[in-house]
Design a protein around this motif. Structure first.
Motif, PDB file in Angstrom:
ATOM      1  N   GLY A 302       0.803  -1.028  -0.121  1.00  0.00           N
ATOM      2  CA  GLY A 302       0.039  -0.170   0.179  1.00  0.00           C
ATOM      3  C   GLY A 302       0.654   1.237  -0.011  1.00  0.00           C
ATOM      4  N   GLY A 303       2.171   1.109  -0.194  1.00  0.00           N
ATOM      5  CA  GLY A 303       3.041   2.294   0.011  1.00  0.00           C
ATOM      6  C   GLY A 303       4.123   1.904  -1.293  1.00  0.00           C
ATOM      7  N   GLU A 304       3.695   1.695  -2.371  1.00  0.00           N
ATOM      8  CA  GLU A 304       4.642   1.027  -3.377  1.00  0.00           C
ATOM      9  C   GLU A 304       5.355   2.059  -4.366  1.00  0.00           C
ATOM     10  N   PHE A 305       6.416   2.086  -4.696  1.00  0.00           N
ATOM     11  CA  PHE A 305       7.137   2.389  -6.067  1.00  0.00           C
ATOM     12  C   PHE A 305       7.468   1.374  -6.778  1.00  0.00           C
ATOM     13  N   LEU A 306       6.856   1.313  -8.197  1.00  0.00           N
ATOM     14  CA  LEU A 306       6.943   0.378  -9.223  1.00  0.00           C
ATOM     15  C   LEU A 306       7.557   0.891 -10.269  1.00  0.00           C
ATOM     16  N   HIS A 307       8.666   0.452 -10.723  1.00  0.00           N
ATOM     17  CA  HIS A 307       9.359   0.806 -12.167  1.00  0.00           C
ATOM     18  C   HIS A 307       8.900  -0.166 -13.026  1.00  0.00           C
ATOM     19  N   GLY A 308       8.148   0.506 -14.255  1.00  0.00           N
ATOM     20  CA  GLY A 308       8.076  -0.474 -15.372  1.00  0.00           C
ATOM     21  C   GLY A 308       6.903   0.163 -16.270  1.00  0.00           C
ATOM     22  N   ASP A 309       6.277  -0.775 -16.775  1.00  0.00           N
ATOM     23  CA  ASP A 309       5.053  -0.264 -17.794  1.00  0.00           C
ATOM     24  C   ASP A 309       3.877  -1.283 -17.400  1.00  0.00           C
ATOM     25  N   SER A 310       3.151  -1.176 -18.343  1.00  0.00           N
ATOM     26  CA  SER A 310       1.687  -2.128 -18.265  1.00  0.00           C
ATOM     27  C   SER A 310       2.035  -3.645 -18.241  1.00  0.00           C
ATOM     28  N   ARG A 311       2.988  -3.884 -19.070  1.00  0.00           N
ATOM     29  CA  ARG A 311       3.337  -5.290 -19.256  1.00  0.00           C
ATOM     30  C   ARG A 311       4.009  -5.861 -18.011  1.00  0.00           C
ATOM     31  N   GLN A 312       4.968  -5.512 -17.392  1.00  0.00           N
ATOM     32  CA  GLN A 312       5.642  -5.697 -16.351  1.00  0.00           C
ATOM     33  C   GLN A 312       6.245  -4.737 -15.448  1.00  0.00           C
ATOM     34  N   VAL A 313       6.276  -4.816 -14.158  1.00  0.00           N
ATOM     35  CA  VAL A 313       6.936  -3.901 -13.116  1.00  0.00           C
ATOM     36  C   VAL A 313       7.822  -4.557 -12.087  1.00  0.00           C
ATOM     37  N   ARG A 314       8.804  -3.708 -11.546  1.00  0.00           N
ATOM     38  CA  ARG A 314       9.528  -4.116 -10.390  1.00  0.00           C
ATOM     39  C   ARG A 314       9.507  -3.171  -9.163  1.00  0.00           C
ATOM     40  N   ARG A 315       9.250  -3.611  -8.143  1.00  0.00           N
ATOM     41  CA  ARG A 315       9.139  -3.072  -6.951  1.00  0.00           C
ATOM     42  C   ARG A 315      10.421  -2.361  -6.545  1.00  0.00           C
ATOM     43  N   VAL A 316      10.531  -1.193  -6.346  1.00  0.00           N
ATOM     44  CA  VAL A 316      11.756  -0.607  -6.344  1.00  0.00           C
ATOM     45  C   VAL A 316      12.109   0.325  -4.902  1.00  0.00           C
ATOM     46  N   ALA A 317      10.867   0.375  -4.512  1.00  0.00           N
ATOM     47  CA  ALA A 317      11.113   1.063  -3.006  1.00  0.00           C
ATOM     48  C   ALA A 317       9.624   0.934  -2.377  1.00  0.00           C
ATOM     49  N   GLY A 431      15.574  -2.986  -2.570  1.00  0.00           N
ATOM     50  CA  GLY A 431      15.350  -1.452  -3.014  1.00  0.00           C
ATOM     51  C   GLY A 431      15.326  -0.773  -1.932  1.00  0.00           C
ATOM     52  N   TRP A 432      14.758   0.558  -2.117  1.00  0.00           N
ATOM     53  CA  TRP A 432      14.831   1.391  -1.289  1.00  0.00           C
ATOM     54  C   TRP A 432      13.820   1.339  -0.204  1.00  0.00           C
ATOM     55  N   LEU A 433      13.983   1.680   1.086  1.00  0.00           N
ATOM     56  CA  LEU A 433      13.148   1.429   2.340  1.00  0.00           C
ATOM     57  C   LEU A 433      12.987   2.981   2.862  1.00  0.00           C
ATOM     58  N   ILE A 434      11.692   3.327   3.029  1.00  0.00           N
ATOM     59  CA  ILE A 434      11.420   4.705   3.507  1.00  0.00           C
ATOM     60  C   ILE A 434      11.316   4.258   5.143  1.00  0.00           C
ATOM     61  N   ASP A 435      12.094   4.845   5.788  1.00  0.00           N
ATOM     62  CA  ASP A 435      11.669   4.787   7.169  1.00  0.00           C
ATOM     63  C   ASP A 435      11.172   5.803   7.825  1.00  0.00           C
ATOM     64  N   TRP A 436      10.049   5.710   8.495  1.00  0.00           N
ATOM     65  CA  TRP A 436       9.170   6.631   9.021  1.00  0.00           C
ATOM     66  C   TRP A 436       9.542   7.021  10.440  1.00  0.00           C
TER      67      TRP A 436
END
Length: 547
Positions: A302-317, A431-436
């Motif tokens: 629910g707090g996702e950073f996804l790199h890619g397009d409609s075909r596929q994505v990669r969770r990067v943060a 990937g990157w982790l945002i520490d709150w």
């Protein structure tokens, strides 16, 4: 009194919007204690007397779709309980000749809310309304014109200089978007705010809002729509697309159907919907913030950073996860999200913080946290909003989805833009982790020092926006797409857009499609159309690129 009126797409419940007793009676009978009620005005002059409206909002109100438009209310113009703890009001103008005649005769504003009991779909035929609304309405205004397709009122707002659809329904749906892809697919959406979509013949046709699929009546309406929308779109789908979560009613329906199906990860679908709406080609950084969706790893995202397009994505943060004591119940009780956040940051003593929980209940929940029993981890920004709203005393238990985040937004909008709280970004191999945690410590210190709640809420919004631009810069992303239900928050969207554009980063967000789950089916269709060879059965079909 309360009148059930048969409108264009279904029944509405009407009462005098000036009368606090009438509004309270409607809320009590409908079991809707806090959720805002829409108001229908006789004319534009009446809207201007009760709400602040600019030229752009007036164009929306007078458009052929005649949607509900969220406007800043003028205090004291109408009953105070129309939108508790919310500075905005959902305003609309008459949308049928019957409404015009009624409002002209009365000459004052009416509450015009959906004709249904809380949690049920809209009533659409006379017999159904007379039965299901008998305990709510004092009188009925009926006619003999049948409603073939029940449809709610559309809801829109102005944000970041543009209109934004929050509920795609009467007058705005079906919505056709150009999209190339082989074959025809029926996309089934999610479980909440459900809507369907049909992809094929060079386009995606998004159907109207159907609502939550919690009840048998709602699921029957969903099943009717699975036949009706393809017939309207002009094709017989040979494939199905659904959410990755196997327990959604829409996913269970797909599993029982013999056609090949593909499960699409929730946040990938959110991103793909915005890519389809704006016809964006190539790879982007998608920022998907919402309440929850099943991730490709089986946890709650629910707090996702996804790199890619409609075909596929990669969770990067992603955001640092925290536990939700009581699981799904935490989604209705922000105080439980606050407990999980404090526990993850400070351990059992919760940093000395006191919560709005009975001693026995808090003790039980702490024991569950210690043992890891029914305390799923989540990195959800929606639950982070809930936790902060509870810690600031704005909302402890919700009576409708999004109530806590709405209260936090309302508080933030009482303050100008603020500097963000500190955050820490670490790279952990996945990937990157945002520490709150640095943010939480600073926020609690300001609250203890007696800083205004509005200022703290505004700083929190600024912090979430700052996290987006910081991740984008770390990844050298020049194009960012914002999606997910959190971005219907106009303060969050405005702050995030501003900091991205200040950094020279191009940004897109949902405009004609809703930011929330009402756009999932469109995104599911876009993903399947981009993956013509992946029509495989099974609960994890089509998610190999989402890890």
């Amino acid at each position: 009194g309360i009148v059930a009126l048969k409108g264009l797409g279904g029944f509405q419940l009407l009462t005098d919007a000036r009368d606090p007793a009438a509004v309270a009676r409607l809320r009590a009978r409908k079991h809707r204690p806090h959720k805002p009620l829409a108001v229908m005005f006789p004319d534009l002059a009446a809207v201007r007397a009760a709400c602040r409206t600019g030229a752009a909002e007036q164009v929306l109100l007078q458009s052929p779709a005649a949607p509900i438009v969220l406007l800043d209310a003028r205090p004291g113009a109408l009953a105070a309980d129309l939108a508790p703890d919310n500075p905005r009001l959902g305003a609309m103008l008459p949308s049928t000749p019957l409404h015009v005649l009624l409002l002209q005769e009365l000459g004052f504003a009416l509450v015009a809310t959906s004709g249904n009991a809380s949690g049920e779909p809209l009533c659409a035929d006379n017999a159904q309304a007379l039965s299901r609304l008998a305990g709510i309405a004092d009188a009925f205004l009926l006619h003999d014109r049948a409603i073939l397709q029940p449809v709610d009122d559309s809801v829109v707002q102005r944000v970041a200089g543009q209109p934004q659809t929050l509920r795609l329904a009467r007058g705005l749906a079906p919505l056709a978007l150009a999209r190339e892809g082989p074959g025809t697919v029926l996309a089934l959406g999610g479980h909440l705010k459900n809507a369907l979509a049909v992809g094929g013949a060079g386009r995606i046709v998004v159907g109207p809002h159907l609502g939550d699929l919690d009840t048998t009546v709602a699921q029957e309406r969903f099943m009717t729509a699975t036949a009706r929308l393809p017939a309207l779109a002009g094709g017989q789908p040979m494939r199905l697309a659904c959410d990755l979560h196997p327990d959604y009613a829409s996913s269970r329906w797909a599993a029982a159907d013999p056609r090949p199906r593909q499960a699409v990860q929730h946040h990938h679908a959110h991103l793909a919907a915005v890519l389809a709406e704006h016809a964006i080609a190539g790879e982007v950084l998608g920022v998907a913030f919402d309440g929850a969706g099943l991730g490709a790893d089986g946890t709650l995202w629910g707090g996702e950073f996804l790199h890619g397009d409609s075909r596929q994505v990669r969770r990067v943060a992603r955001w640092r996860p925290f536990p939700l004591p009581g699981g799904e119940r935490a989604a209705r009780e922000p105080r439980r999200s606050a407990l999980g956040l404090l526990y993850a940051a400070y351990g059992r003593d919760l940093g000395g913080e006191a919560l709005d929980l009975r001693d026995g209940e808090q003790r039980t929940l702490l024991q569950a946290l210690d043992r890891g029993v029914n305390t799923p981890l989540t990195g959800s920004v929606g639950r982070l909003f809930d936790a902060v709203a509870a810690l600031l005393g704005l909302c402890q238990v919700m009576s409708f989805e999004g109530q806590a985040a709405q209260a936090l937004q309302a508080a933030a909008e009482r303050a100008p833009r603020q500097t963000p709280y500190p955050l820490e970004l670490v790279h952990d191999g996945d990937g990157w982790l945002i520490d709150w945690r640095p943010m939480l410590t600073a926020l609690l210190a300001e609250r203890a020092a007696g800083r205004p709640v509005a200022r703290i809420a505004a700083r929190f919004h600024a912090t979430v926006a700052a996290a987006v631009v910081e991740v984008a810069q770390r990844l050298h992303a020049g194009r960012v797409v914002l999606c997910g239900g959190c971005f219907q928050n106009r303060r969050l969207l405005g702050d995030t857009r501003a900091v991205l554009e200040d950094a020279g980063i191009a940004v897109w967000w949902p405009v004609r499609l809703p930011p929330g789950d009402g756009a999932l089916a469109c995104g599911q269709a876009a993903v399947v159309m981009a993956r013509p060879g992946k029509t495989v059965q099974g609960p994890l079909a089509g998610v190999d690129g989402a890890n």
